[in-house]
Design a protein around this motif. Sequence first.
Motif, PDB file in Angstrom:
ATOM      1  N   HIS A  18       0.780  -1.201   0.180  1.00 21.52           N
ATOM      2  CA  HIS A  18      -0.007  -0.022  -0.108  1.00 21.52           C
ATOM      3  C   HIS A  18       0.920   1.263   0.036  1.00 21.52           C
ATOM      4  O   HIS A  18       1.741   1.353   0.866  1.00 21.52           O
ATOM      5  CB  HIS A  18      -0.918   0.125   1.182  1.00 21.52           C
ATOM      6  CG  HIS A  18      -1.655   1.226   1.245  1.00 21.52           C
ATOM      7  ND1 HIS A  18      -2.117   1.837   2.403  1.00 21.52           N
ATOM      8  CD2 HIS A  18      -2.563   1.698   0.305  1.00 21.52           C
ATOM      9  CE1 HIS A  18      -2.879   2.894   2.149  1.00 21.52           C
ATOM     10  NE2 HIS A  18      -3.198   2.849   0.996  1.00 21.52           N
ATOM     11  N   GLN A  20       0.411   5.635  -0.491  1.00 25.99           N
ATOM     12  CA  GLN A  20      -0.472   6.453  -0.711  1.00 25.99           C
ATOM     13  C   GLN A  20       0.069   8.158  -0.524  1.00 25.99           C
ATOM     14  O   GLN A  20       0.922   8.400   0.132  1.00 25.99           O
ATOM     15  CB  GLN A  20      -1.475   6.500   0.559  1.00 25.99           C
ATOM     16  CG  GLN A  20      -2.886   7.736   0.283  1.00 25.99           C
ATOM     17  CD  GLN A  20      -3.889   7.554   1.228  1.00 25.99           C
ATOM     18  OE1 GLN A  20      -3.778   6.492   2.011  1.00 25.99           O
ATOM     19  NE2 GLN A  20      -4.994   8.022   1.173  1.00 25.99           N
ATOM     20  N   ASN A  25      -4.108   6.809  -4.247  1.00 27.99           N
ATOM     21  CA  ASN A  25      -3.952   5.559  -3.299  1.00 27.99           C
ATOM     22  C   ASN A  25      -3.911   4.424  -3.946  1.00 27.99           C
ATOM     23  O   ASN A  25      -4.791   4.130  -4.883  1.00 27.99           O
ATOM     24  CB  ASN A  25      -5.407   5.876  -2.506  1.00 27.99           C
ATOM     25  CG  ASN A  25      -5.317   4.898  -1.495  1.00 27.99           C
ATOM     26  OD1 ASN A  25      -4.668   3.969  -1.012  1.00 27.99           O
ATOM     27  ND2 ASN A  25      -6.240   4.885  -0.634  1.00 27.99           N
ATOM     28  N   SER A  26      -2.823   3.596  -3.806  1.00 31.79           N
ATOM     29  CA  SER A  26      -2.726   2.569  -4.534  1.00 31.79           C
ATOM     30  C   SER A  26      -2.310   1.228  -3.544  1.00 31.79           C
ATOM     31  O   SER A  26      -1.811   1.256  -2.726  1.00 31.79           O
ATOM     32  CB  SER A  26      -1.153   2.754  -5.246  1.00 31.79           C
ATOM     33  OG  SER A  26      -1.474   3.586  -6.106  1.00 31.79           O
ATOM     34  N   ASP A  52      -5.487   1.396  -8.569  1.00 31.56           N
ATOM     35  CA  ASP A  52      -5.145   2.746  -8.153  1.00 31.56           C
ATOM     36  C   ASP A  52      -6.512   3.464  -8.132  1.00 31.56           C
ATOM     37  O   ASP A  52      -7.428   3.445  -8.880  1.00 31.56           O
ATOM     38  CB  ASP A  52      -4.413   3.445  -9.573  1.00 31.56           C
ATOM     39  CG  ASP A  52      -2.763   2.919  -9.527  1.00 31.56           C
ATOM     40  OD1 ASP A  52      -2.393   2.597  -8.267  1.00 31.56           O
ATOM     41  OD2 ASP A  52      -2.283   3.146 -10.650  1.00 31.56           O
TER      42      ASP A  52
END
Length: 238
Positions: A18, A20, A25-26, A52
């Motif tokens: 994760h 961000q 935010n991925s 994404d």
Amino acid sequence: MIKNDITLTKRPSEKRGHTQIAWLNSRHSFSFGEYWDPDNVGFRSLRVINEDKVAPGQGFGTHPHRSMEILSYVIDGELEHKDSLGNGRVIKGGEFQYMSAGSGVLHSEFNPQADKSAHFLQIWITPREQGGEPRYRDFDTAERRVENGLFLLASPDGENDSAEIRQDAQIFFGDLRNGNSLAVPEDARFPYAWIQVIKGDIQIGEHVLTDGDGGAVEATAFDIAASRDAEFILFRLS
């Protein structure tokens, strides 16, 4: 009948990497950018699966790529694409995009909406050879979907009007309703597969996968069943 003799290594959604920043935010199935996991750097020719979410009015500025097969599936929202080949279009929810970077291409991806995030899967596949003429393709999956079945998004030879990619791989979109199943047919060319669940619950052998889960499969044929309406991307790999 669901086959049980399946080797599947699950990549649970919550175990993904994760990252961000203010506008992005991925979730990363494999190592990417600042997220590094030596145990998850890709599977066969599949190098990147990022889920994404791009904030309204934000996006990826113009940047270069070369020798990479880059595919996107927009889950929700809109993504405006521009590239040095002269392509420019807004890719909307349910649409699929393919770009072969080949010998080199510049592109940008931007969320044009002022009040809604763009939610999409970004996928990279390493090509069988370096270079080549860059190329681009996009289409709406709604026109091709098969309820309780698979349809071909990309393949090495452009079969069934799919995007012709520079790798020995097939990429399918799966749509499976609750209580139904489908058979992935025997094909010795593709002894491996990766399945990425967009939404819903599916079962392969004894393994259950749900929203955001992925899994590496070693089998030339297997069955997929749904216990909740599901959409997923299936990669058949050499």
